[in-house]
Every structure is written in structure tokens, then in C-alpha cells.
Design a protein around this motif. Structure first.
Motif, short mmCIF file in Angstrom:
data_model
loop_
_atom_site.label_atom_id
_atom_site.label_comp_id
_atom_site.label_asym_id
_atom_site.label_seq_id
_atom_site.Cartn_x
_atom_site.Cartn_y
_atom_site.Cartn_z
N VAL A 92 30.34 86.37 36.94
CA VAL A 92 30.36 85.52 37.64
C VAL A 92 30.59 84.14 36.77
N LEU A 93 31.29 82.94 37.16
CA LEU A 93 31.32 81.52 36.57
C LEU A 93 30.29 80.75 37.15
N VAL A 94 29.41 80.37 36.48
CA VAL A 94 28.34 79.35 36.82
C VAL A 94 28.60 77.74 36.54
N VAL A 95 29.15 76.92 37.37
CA VAL A 95 29.32 75.64 36.93
C VAL A 95 27.91 74.78 37.43
N VAL A 96 27.38 74.60 36.18
CA VAL A 96 26.04 73.76 36.09
C VAL A 96 25.99 72.24 36.22
N ASP A 97 25.78 71.63 37.29
CA ASP A 97 25.66 70.29 37.49
C ASP A 97 26.82 69.27 36.85
N ILE A 98 27.92 69.60 37.15
CA ILE A 98 29.03 68.93 36.87
C ILE A 98 29.22 67.58 38.08
N GLN A 99 28.33 66.78 38.15
CA GLN A 99 28.09 65.76 39.17
C GLN A 99 28.73 64.31 38.62
N GLY A 100 28.43 63.25 39.43
CA GLY A 100 29.18 62.04 38.99
C GLY A 100 30.00 61.67 40.14
N GLY A 101 30.45 62.42 41.10
CA GLY A 101 31.35 61.78 42.08
C GLY A 101 32.58 61.33 41.89
N GLY A 102 32.95 61.47 40.66
CA GLY A 102 34.33 60.84 40.30
C GLY A 102 34.13 59.62 39.30
N LEU A 103 32.55 59.03 39.52
CA LEU A 103 32.49 57.94 38.68
C LEU A 103 32.43 58.44 37.22
N ASN A 104 32.48 57.21 36.32
CA ASN A 104 32.60 57.58 34.65
C ASN A 104 31.45 58.41 34.51
N SER A 105 30.28 58.40 34.73
CA SER A 105 29.09 58.87 34.07
C SER A 105 28.06 59.25 35.48
#
Lengths: 216, 216, 216, 216
Positions: free
Chosen positions: A21-34
């Protein structure tokens, strides 16, 4: 007995064990730079990692290998923040803010799971272990951030729960270069095969049989 | 937002919050020079730490501040070893071997708790959280080893369970100098007041009222 | 030592200890008459309970005593169903179906927490304990269903986690009359003050000071 | 949908799935007639059950099917008693008392695990799940007591952790006849194959191949 890990070059061979299983952890930002407001001191690398993460997720979807998405979220009241303001981080991942949203392209599909978590480890107070058992997974692949916080502590819990874990070193970003590297070394201390390249993940995906379309 | 921890000098002030418990993590060896067979590559420091740990424990006992002892133990069958052979460590802490025993002077008294654990975090699959609640503790003081493994991951779980933790930097030893230091930095990242000296612990103990002997 | 509970009349006195949180367990159905398709054999009582549950929740909101909403949900793939098909229940609480939705009037407000769970206990694989700590709760009040399954096993975990629990006997419905009553007796076995009437909850709420409106 | 369980006759067929472990729950008393001081109101059956439990354990040992022993223990200080005095039970299972000891013949051998627990479920704050994974068990067989407390709540956690559980109805004793029966019904509600006779366990054991003695 040479305990200390002195070489943390990632492996070119994923060597998964059992279901993956691939677990994608906390890739957030909603498209903002940071994902944080004042990011002058953040380790760079998010802008390069994020589109690569989208590509990897889509490749998993094509082969029907499950992906689970993790998102750290706190209510504006901070009732659920625990001790997370006692250290280096200020208030973060506040529900309703754009920078708390998942990165575009990393939103779960209806059949995929989203786990909203309140602490650093993706296993802490969540259903992650239960879902991995449901998928009959024995190997978890980790991408996202931060290497030395949520990735590291998720890896530790995976390890203690008897999973094999693989951290994709070119798809994780830390709070700073030194702690990023130290966390990679600590993960290799736990499992010597745990550090891998995204290239090795793609090579393994190629060996997964294509899914035949079943007429509905 | 300066996330990275660049100064990890311990504090001279313990600043405990609420009830305090001392947790002695994996100070084993049974009086042998080393807890592992071939220790050429181990970070030194155990021989100096161990008698100091005995002194600290006795000082807590005098003031009736609770002490909990943690011991990692695995059956010779290794049924309970999980993934702990997948990394840097070989078979370790085997039940029945002298080097698995607690260091002399650190054996629990009848009224004290001994937790035998199978994984790195002293909270994982154990009653530690339950006992800390029983003692109405809000602050745990950590001594023992290894800094970057059992101490670090016990601190992480304490943090996620809302405890304040204090790591006594001169009474913990790591798998190597670099990972020892990196783990201290990671702990300070979690809680900025978490690194303290044994001197600060003694100074706090002096402020704890003496226990009057009650005739039986 | 008279272990067996022979009288399970609810108490007219709530006697809460410390902070209080109301936990609304699995009041679903989305406004349909029943949360399951063929309900001929279900213990009756939902139609009467549901509007009363809405009133109680609104009374808690008025006094700003926290409410947490629990909803059992399973993906149509049933990846997360565990062993829940090995017993009396068929597939249930499927995501996307109207009868899986919360009962109208019991949807959480933005500042309130919704916990979607995959198992019977509301503590299992969820953040409930973490949130209760955040609210500094020591007493949980339980309403909803089913008495002998999700209510009972949530009460057991609350008990084992050192919470005081109160089950509102006129606001819980079981899988059948006999197991409903047996579960109430089992809960009273655990905590002799645990069975209460909704009347006692309202009387306690009256003693909670009104919240003064603070101009924004 | 006939949820309610109306027939709880045990099955004559064990039907285990995957690896099997026998879990012996709280068969204590140290050879005294009763594990509690004043047992006038206790459901009878212990005196008959205990020698049968010894026989069953020895039969498992002969076939090298693992046995795990559970013992409830509390320090005389009651620091670890939690809310267990808030209900029907008084102080119980005090460390050091003879009646807290395991029943003679049910002491673990060196290669067997003893789990000392502080709460009712044998999974709560213990390493049981970790050990079952180590043994690669998917089915747990439960004997001991009390049916409606430690057996029931251990079964619930086994169920929620995706294990198949089997309760040997002639080798468990409850706090009273009615709650004993209600707990058996509740367990059958969870898993329809969960109630079995000791006869069915013996018949299954006969199908397990004998272990050849390996010269040391």
C-alpha cells in the motif's frame, strides 16, 4: 556489532514483501507555494516533490495498488492539538484554511481512504492499521513529509506493528537538511532495506500485472 | 518559522507539570560491562551512566516519587522479535541471559512496576500509559537507552499521549554519537523544554517535601 | 460478594465527575424509518428516540457542553469490514447510502467532531480518547445504539480508559429486548452509577451556568 | 434481518482458520477453592472446570500448539485498579495473595508467555496482539473466566482485531447464570461460529500432526 548507520544511500530495488500500500503523508498546501505561512527556514523541495507525488499516485491507481491519503488537521479551537505547540511548530494544519487542503491531484477518489490525523504518526488514533490489514498489506511505501517528523514516526509505528516499510527518499522533505538525513539514517537503522528511490518503485510497478477492464 | 533545532543544550530547570514519574528505560547488562556481546562500535558512556542512574533512582525513592522500570526481553524462540532483526541490531535482550538482566541496583522493589517490553517504545503493547494515569502523572522523566531508539520513540509516544517529557541528557546513551545528538534535537523539536541535566532533576527533587514516616 | 446485577433501574442523578462530553453513537438512517433494510426483527424504539436525541444534543449545545458524533461507515468494497459479516449483521452502514447518513438534526456543526468508525467500539481505531483528553473530559454520556453492541463496547473501553460513563437508558436501543437488558446489566456491573435517565441529564444541564454571549 | 441470537448451543465443530493459539484467561485461585474471599454468590463451576482446563492445556502442549496464559494482577496500592472498584467487584487479584496465583498446573513453561493484565480485556495495555501476530495466529480459543467480563471483552477485542475467536462454553464460568448466558449470546452475535464444546477442540487437536522428537 556495528550499530551506527553510516551509509544511507537509497536502494534501487524495492523488494516488497506481501501486499503493498502506498501511504501519502501530509502533502498539503492546497496548491499554495508552501503549507506554512512563513517558510523562509523550511527545507526546500516541496515544489519539486509534489508533481512527482501526483505522478506516482496515478501510477499506483493504474495498477490498482491501493493508496491511502493522510492529512493532518486541527480544529481552529485547537482542542485536538495536544502538545504540538510545545516545540518548534506553531499552530498548523487548521481546518478550513486553504493551506491545510491536500495538494491538487492528491485528493482521494471515492474508493480510496482519507485519514485525517491529529498527531504526527499516521497510526496514532487512526484506522490506518485496520485498513492495512483490510488490504492484506505487509509493506507500506511512504512519501510526503516531514521526513523527520510524520514520516519518521509513521515508519516507527509501521515497524513496531510488523510491517515492512519503504521510504522514497526523493519524495520526502524534512524540517531541515540535517534532521532529514538523521531521520533517514534512523529508518535504515530499523530496517536496512527501508530507503528506496522513486525509480525503484516505478520498476516494481512495471512488474505488477495490468488490470483487465471488467465490463460492469 | 524556524523549525530546525540548532541548539540542543540541556536546560538547568526541570519545570515539571503536574505529577512526575521517572521512567528507567532498558538499563540492562546484569552487571556485565556491556549489554551486547561485541560492543566495539557502541557509543561509550554506559559504565559512567549506570551508577549515576542508581543514585538518581534512590533519590526518587527517598522522596516517594514513583519510578517505573522498563526492560526489553525476547524469548529465545524470537517469536516476539517482530521486525527487530531487519535492521542494525542482531538478536538482543534474550530472556535468561545475564546481560538481559537489569543493572544491579535498578531492580524494582515490590511496590514498583517492571514493564517487560518487546518493541522499542515503552508504550507499545504495554501498560505504561495506564500506570502513568494511575499515578496521575503528567510529566515523565526519561533515563537509559538508547537515546536514538527506545528513548526517542518512548518520548514520541509520551508526546502524542499529551505527556510532558524530560530527557536527562547526561543519563542517556545512543547507538552512536551522531544519532544520539540527532535524537536529542528531534526531541527538542517536539518539546522545547524536554532536554534537561541530571543536576536540574536533583534540584527539583530537593523541592519535594520529605515523606514523614508513618508508624505501621 | 454479590457480583450479579439484579436491579438495573436507571438512576435519577447523573453525578458526573469532572468535565463532561456527550457522545452520540451511530444514530443514523438519514431520516428513513430504519437504518437497516429489513427491520422486522429489530427492537423498536428508534422513531421515539431520535427526536429526543436531537433535543438533548441541542440542550448540550446551548450550554456549550461538547458533543461528539459517531458514525459507523464502510466502503462499498467492504475492505474495512473486518469480521463484521461473521455474525448476525449483514453488510451495513455503506458509504453513500442514505440510511448510512446521520439522523437529521444530528449532523455536527463546524466546531464539533465527527468520528467515522469501522468497528463497534467508538474508541477502536479512532481519535475519541485523544479528543476526550483535549476536552479534559472525565465523564462520557452515551446515547444511540445499539445498546448491546456499539454502546456496550464503547462503554467498556471508556471504563478501561478510566472514564466514568453514563448510559441514558431511555435513549439507547438494542438489537433485541433481552440483549438490550443484558447489556444494561453488564454496564451496571462495570460502574454502579452508569445507568441514568434523560431526565437526570436535563436536571444536571440546568445546573450548568449559561454561556454569556461575547460580542465578536 | 434477524439480529437477535436466540439459540446459543455450542457447535461440535471447531472450524479454526489459520494458526491457532489457546488463551487461558484468569484461571487463578492458587489451588484454593475460590478466587474470591466470599463466594456465596458466585456462579458455581470452577471446581469442575479447572482440572479440565489443565487437561486441555496439556493436550495443546503435546501437539505444540501455543498456549498463552493471562493473569489479572493488581498491586496492593491499587494504583493500577482504574475504575474496577466502581462496579460489582471489590479489590481483587492482589499481587502476593495466594488466591491471585494461577491454578496449579496452569503455570506457563519457560517457552510460554504469561501476560499480567490490569484491566478486563486481555488485549488492553498488553502484548497479546503482538504475540498472536508472532505466532501467526488467526484463531484464538478462549477458556477461563469470567464469561461475561474478561472472556467477553477479550473476545470483542479479538473480533475487532480481525481474529476468529472460539469460546469453549463448558470451560468458561460467569459472574452469574444470566449474564453468563447473555455473554455467550453476545459472542455468537459477533461471530456465529464462536461457541464450541471442549469435545470439538479435542477432535480438532487429533487432526494436528504429532511433533517428531528432534534429538538435541
Amino acid at each position: 556489532m556495528a550499530l551506527e548507520v553510516t551509509d544511507w544511500t537509497p536502494s534501487g530495488d524495492l523488494k516488497p514483501v506481501g501486499g503493498v500500500v502506498l501511504v501519502v503523508v501530509d502533502i498539503q498546501g492546497g496548491g499554495l507555494n508552501s503549507p506554512v505561512e512563513n517558510d523562509a527556514n523550511l527545507m526546500p523541495g516541496r515544489a519539486e516533490r509534489n508533481p512527482k507525488a501526483v505522478d506516482l499516485v496515478n501510477s499506483f491507481r493504474e495498477k490498482r495498488v491501493p493508496v491511502i491519503f493522510i492529512q493532518e488537521v486541527h480544529k481552529p479551537s485547537l482542542v485536538d492539538i495536544g502538545r504540538e505547540l510545545d516545540g518548534s511548530e506553531g499552530p498548523h494544519c487548521i481546518e478550513g484554511e486553504q493551506r491545510t487542503r491536500l495538494h491538487p491531484g492528491l485528493e482521494p477518489r471515492p474508493e480510496e481512504y482519507l485519514i485525517q490525523k491529529r498527531r504526527y504518526s499516521a497510526f496514532f488514533g487512526t484506522e490506518l492499521d485496520l485498513l492495512l490489514r483490510g488490504y492484506q498489506a505487509r509493506t507500506v511505501i511512504l512519501i510526503g513529509g516531514m521526513t523527520d517528523v510524520c514520516i519518521h514516526y509513521t515508519a516507527v509505528d509501521a515497524h513496531q506493528l510488523d510491517y515492512h516499510f519503504r521510504t522514497v527518499t526523493d519524495l520526502v522533505v524534512g524540517s531541515g537538511e540535517e534532521l532529514h538525513e538523521a531521520a533517514l539514517r534512523a529508518m535504515k537503522y530499523l530496517q536496512r532495506d527501508s530507503l528506496v528511490t522513486s525509480q525503484s518503485v516505478y520498476e516494481w510497478l512495471e512488474t505488477v500485472p495490468a488490470v483487465e477492464e471488467v465490463p460492469a
